[in-house]
Design a protein around this motif. Structure first.
Motif, PDB file in Angstrom:
ATOM      1  N   LEU A 346       0.824  -1.219   0.000  1.00 54.03           N
ATOM      2  CA  LEU A 346       0.000   0.000   0.000  1.00 54.03           C
ATOM      3  C   LEU A 346       0.856   1.265   0.000  1.00 54.03           C
ATOM      4  CD1 LEU A 346      -2.737  -1.036   2.609  1.00 54.03           C
ATOM      5  CD2 LEU A 346      -2.965  -0.949   0.121  1.00 54.03           C
ATOM      6  N   GLY A 347       2.178   1.080   0.012  1.00 57.78           N
ATOM      7  CA  GLY A 347       3.078   2.243  -0.017  1.00 57.78           C
ATOM      8  C   GLY A 347       3.164   2.969   1.301  1.00 57.78           C
ATOM      9  N   GLN A 348       2.899   2.240   2.381  1.00 54.66           N
ATOM     10  CA  GLN A 348       2.950   2.861   3.701  1.00 54.66           C
ATOM     11  C   GLN A 348       4.115   2.275   4.491  1.00 54.66           C
ATOM     12  OE1 GLN A 348      -1.015   2.366   5.228  1.00 54.66           O
ATOM     13  NE2 GLN A 348      -0.870   4.279   6.326  1.00 54.66           N
ATOM     14  N   ALA A 349       4.962   3.152   5.003  1.00 50.85           N
ATOM     15  CA  ALA A 349       6.102   2.647   5.777  1.00 50.85           C
ATOM     16  C   ALA A 349       5.619   2.129   7.117  1.00 50.85           C
ATOM     17  CB  ALA A 349       7.097   3.767   5.990  1.00 50.85           C
ATOM     18  N   PRO A 350       6.060   0.912   7.497  1.00 48.28           N
ATOM     19  CA  PRO A 350       5.653   0.394   8.812  1.00 48.28           C
ATOM     20  C   PRO A 350       6.227   1.253   9.949  1.00 48.28           C
ATOM     21  CG  PRO A 350       6.690  -1.328   7.485  1.00 48.28           C
ATOM     22  CD  PRO A 350       6.902  -0.027   6.767  1.00 48.28           C
TER      23      PRO A 350
END
Ligand code: URA
Length: 350
Positions: A346-350
């Protein structure tokens, strides 16, 4: 029904409770009815281009206390429908106004033909003021009506930006509600549990089948495993309402047994239809039933996780079911690893 000339209706709290389900169905239908009233050029601005046929009707319904007990006096108002604002997905409407004029109107004393369809509840002096109207403690029945109306209203307006998809999903839900294919499940279910969430989700999570809490509430993952799922979603920096959550099998299997192959097969067109409408970017399969059914494999979760699979062009990540995580603390680490893969997609950094 003559909507241009509504006559006020006086109902008791228990009648209101009985009519709640019907009211909700009408609300769903109102979505379909409203659609043609939208001026395409201002499709994000309901205001005067949007005629809601049911709000006027609801304004005419006045809930009064039961004579046999000291139920409170509550005049039920329609959900506050924004008349000039443009609701967005983030904008939640105010809950229905609950006001209780001391002298509630009576069907007998109210004018038969109010001048317009949009009149407020009719005031009258015919009925003496009710003693101690308690607005803060509505009867359980009426409270339930109000809660259901609020819930339906929030769902409707949050989904304003894609009414067509909402209507298509509701039509599919009607089919699920009418489904009686699994005789064993139909006998014991309170209601089928269709699915909830964002109708334009990037992420869909699919579980197994409703448990006892879900069967009672009509919503997936609201029990203990649901609370853990909410935490997982929050850890992913998402909110429950950003995601769409559904189950492989829509009705609760008795004694929480695993759904049979036939039950999974019977329900397949329903979740397939949901996914077709939702078009997510990623699907997370929670547990073995979802992953085996969706991916049409016999491989266990342990072997399926750690890779990105595909279902009809959509990326699929498999992880453990939250109820397994509740029993197996050590597996939480692996599920978090799986969710990091999802966040990456989703292109979200953890
Ligand atoms: N387990 C599931 O798989 N789904 C639910 O909705 C609840 C528990």
């Amino acid at each position: 029904m003559d909507r241009s000339n509504p006559v006020p209706v006086q109902i008791s709290a228990s009648e209101a409770a009985q009519g709640a389900q019907q009211w909700l169905r009408m609300l769903a239908q109102a979505g379909a009815t409203m659609l043609p009233h939208l001026d395409q050029s201002v499709s994000n601005s309901p205001s005067e281009h949007w005629s809601d046929p049911w709000s006027d009707l609801w304004r005419q319904v006045i809930v009064v206390p039961e004579p046999s007990h000291s139920a409170p006096s509550v005049t039920a108002q329609p959900p506050a429908i924004p008349s000039s604002a443009s609701p967005t997905r983030q904008q939640e409407i105010q809950p229905p106004t609950r006001s209780s004029p001391a002298g509630s109107s009576s069907a007998h004393s109210a004018p038969k033909n109010p001048p317009t369809a949009s009149v407020a509840p009719v005031e009258t002096t015919a009925r003496p003021p009710l003693a101690e109207p308690s607005r803060t403690t509505p009867s359980p029945n009426l409270k339930s009506v109000i809660q259901q109306v609020e819930k339906a209203a929030l769902t409707t307006y949050r989904d304003w930006d894609d009414p067509t998809r909402v209507i298509q999903l509701r039509q599919l839900e009607e089919q699920v509600t009418a489904c009686t294919l699994c005789s064993d499940l139909v006998k014991f279910r309170t209601q089928p549990v269709f699915g909830v969430g964002n109708v334009r989700p990037r992420l869909v999570m699919i579980g197994e089948a409703p448990g006892v809490d879900e069967d009672r509430m009509g919503e997936p993952f609201v029990g203990a495993s649901g609370q853990l799922l909410d935490k997982i979603i929050a850890a992913m920096k998402l909110r429950r309402q950003d995601v769409y959550i559904l189950n492989t099998v829509k009705c609760r299997p008795p004694q929480n047994r695993n759904p049979t192959d036939t039950e999974c097969l019977n329900c397949r067109p329903y979740w397939e239809g949901q996914l077709e409408l939702l078009q997510p970017e990623v699907i997370v399969c929670l547990g073995a039933v979802a992953s085996k059914t969706l991916l049409q494999t016999t491989q266990p979760v342990g072997q399926l996780r750690g890779a990105i699979h595909e279902y009809r062009g959509v990326k699929v990540v498999v992880t453990y079911h939250p109820s397994y995580l509740l029993r197996t603390e050590s597996a939480k680490r692996q599920t978090w690893d799986d969710m990091k893969v999802v966040m990456n997609v989703l292109g979200q950094a953890p």
